[in-house]
Design an enzyme around this catalytic site. Structure first.
Site, PDB file in Angstrom:
ATOM      1  N   LYS A  22       0.822  -1.205   0.000  1.00 11.90           N
ATOM      2  CA  LYS A  22       0.000   0.000   0.000  1.00 11.90           C
ATOM      3  C   LYS A  22       0.862   1.264   0.000  1.00 11.90           C
ATOM      4  CE  LYS A  22      -0.836   0.285   5.022  1.00 11.90           C
ATOM      5  NZ  LYS A  22      -0.219   1.592   5.262  1.00 11.90           N
ATOM      6  N   ASP A  23       2.163   1.145   0.285  1.00 15.74           N
ATOM      7  CA  ASP A  23       3.062   2.298   0.260  1.00 15.74           C
ATOM      8  C   ASP A  23       3.761   2.468  -1.088  1.00 15.74           C
ATOM      9  OD1 ASP A  23       2.483   2.903   2.898  1.00 15.74           O
ATOM     10  OD2 ASP A  23       4.181   1.776   3.701  1.00 15.74           O
ATOM     11  N   ARG A  47      -8.201   8.286   3.098  1.00  9.78           N
ATOM     12  CA  ARG A  47      -9.203   7.230   2.930  1.00  9.78           C
ATOM     13  C   ARG A  47      -9.895   6.939   4.255  1.00  9.78           C
ATOM     14  NH1 ARG A  47      -9.076   2.038   4.519  1.00  9.78           N
ATOM     15  NH2 ARG A  47      -6.898   2.269   5.104  1.00  9.78           N
ATOM     16  N   ARG A  48      -9.115   6.731   5.302  1.00  9.21           N
ATOM     17  CA  ARG A  48      -9.722   6.442   6.599  1.00  9.21           C
ATOM     18  C   ARG A  48     -10.541   7.624   7.091  1.00  9.21           C
ATOM     19  NH1 ARG A  48      -4.137   3.727   8.601  1.00  9.21           N
ATOM     20  NH2 ARG A  48      -4.562   1.577   7.936  1.00  9.21           N
ATOM     21  N   ARG A  78       1.169  10.801  12.394  1.00  8.72           N
ATOM     22  CA  ARG A  78       2.283  10.319  11.596  1.00  8.72           C
ATOM     23  C   ARG A  78       3.259   9.564  12.497  1.00  8.72           C
ATOM     24  NH1 ARG A  78       4.418  12.559   7.253  1.00  8.72           N
ATOM     25  NH2 ARG A  78       5.626  10.639   7.339  1.00  8.72           N
ATOM     26  N   ARG A  84       3.060   5.788  16.782  1.00  7.69           N
ATOM     27  CA  ARG A  84       1.617   6.043  16.783  1.00  7.69           C
ATOM     28  C   ARG A  84       0.961   5.472  18.043  1.00  7.69           C
ATOM     29  NH1 ARG A  84      -0.326   5.724  10.453  1.00  7.69           N
ATOM     30  NH2 ARG A  84       1.579   6.584   9.576  1.00  7.69           N
ATOM     31  N   CYS A  97      -1.654   9.033  -2.081  1.00  6.71           N
ATOM     32  CA  CYS A  97      -2.125   9.276  -0.715  1.00  6.71           C
ATOM     33  C   CYS A  97      -2.860  10.604  -0.627  1.00  6.71           C
ATOM     34  CB  CYS A  97      -0.958   9.249   0.262  1.00  6.71           C
ATOM     35  SG  CYS A  97       0.239  10.528  -0.068  1.00  6.71           S
TER      36      CYS A  97
END
Length: 314
Positions: A86-87, A134-135, A152, A158, A245
């Site tokens: 996904k990155d 997205r979230r 971040r 996190r 992103c």
């Protein structure tokens, strides 16, 4: 420059130095070692790891996590790079290819909170941490009363910020927590119909220089073709939408027999437009067929009102 390795020389994996990135690189290292290869790691810090005070969408996108690794491949200091798929940008630079996609871990998002068991349990106005657009739109579609705050840093950072009380809850990829043995931090995993995952979420991709056919052959036993077909369809949605992103876009596929069912969602960050959700399915046996399904789903998104990045909404 000829950087071909002899059979006896080690395969060098370029990797970010976060705990999760190292786990991923060591996982690939162990798989290759079991096949008889000598493998070493080259740890690197990327710009994406260094810039923590601004959202990725404002400083160059997720490619900031892979650029230095690609330079190491180009210069021959490393031979393969292991990424959370996904990155990985939807378009790789010329001369690089995705040589392998491995079997997917849990693709869902995880709700993490010290005090609340589910998103529904959060009080009105509670603060949820995520820097994923997205979230953000998917959370706001369910709970428009919540405050969504930037978050971040690597996974451990996190979690520390959550534990220090900066947020009432945070949303993370379930795959990363599970890979690091932090399953107990997951209060609940979102069902995909409530929080549709990002394209490629939970899957590992291995990047090499396109001319390294020897490495592509060495990585072939690690390929999980069902996963590769699914993520190819998901990434085709994003690529067709101009996604990065900076776009609030989700795409997630699942197999039903030999048919791939693909869902996608697009949200408006300004809250002026309703969440756009579409789904389609097709029999898929090749990467080209998977990508065609993804492009068809992207076309349906656009027809339903979703804006592409090139349409000026990013």
């Amino acid at each position: 420059m000829n950087t071909a390795t002899s059979p006896a020389s080690p395969i060098v994996i370029a990797t970010r130095e976060s705990r999760l990135a190292l786990w991923q690189a060591e996982h690939v290292q162990a798989r290759l070692q079991r096949l008889g290869h000598a493998v070493e790691l080259l740890g690197m810090t990327t710009k994406g790891d260094q810039i923590l005070d601004r959202s990725l969408s404002k400083v160059g996108g997720k490619g900031l996590f892979v650029k230095e690794l690609e330079v190491a491949l180009e210069e021959g200091r490393a031979h393969i790079a292991v990424h959370s798929l996904k990155d990985v940008p939807m378009e790789l630079p010329e001369g690089f290819v995705l040589a392998c996609v491995m079997e997917r871990e849990d693709p869902r998002d995880a709700f993490v909170s010290p005090h609340y068991a589910t998103l529904a349990d959060l009080p009105r106005g509670a603060t949820v941490g995520t820097s994923s657009l997205r979230r953000q739109v998917l959370l706001q579609a369910q709970r428009p009363d919540l405050k969504i705050a930037p978050l971040r840093g690597n996974l451990d950072t996190r979690l520390r910020k959550l534990d220090e009380g900066h947020y009432d809850a945070i949303v993370l990829a379930a795959a990363g927590l599970k890979r690091l043995g932090l399953d107990e931090r997951i209060r609940c995993a979102f069902e995909t119909e409530d929080m549709l995952p990002a394209a490629g979420q939970g899957a590992l991709g291995i990047e090499v220089r396109a001319d390294r056919t020897d490495l592509i052959a060495a990585l072939a036993p690690l390929v999980h073709q069902p996963t590769w077909l699914v993520v190819a369809a998901e990434r085709a949605v994003s690529r067709s939408m101009g996604g990065s992103c900076s776009m609030p876009l989700a795409a997630h596929g699942v197999w039903h027999g030999d048919e791939l069912h693909l869902q996608a969602a697009w949200g408006d960050l300004d809250g002026q437009l309703a969440l756009v959700q579409v789904d389609d399915h097709a029999k898929v046996a090749t990467l080209a067929e998977a990508e065609a399904l993804g492009e068809a789903v992207a076309a349906q998104l656009r027809a339903s009102g979703a804006r592409t990045a090139t349409a000026g909404h990013s």
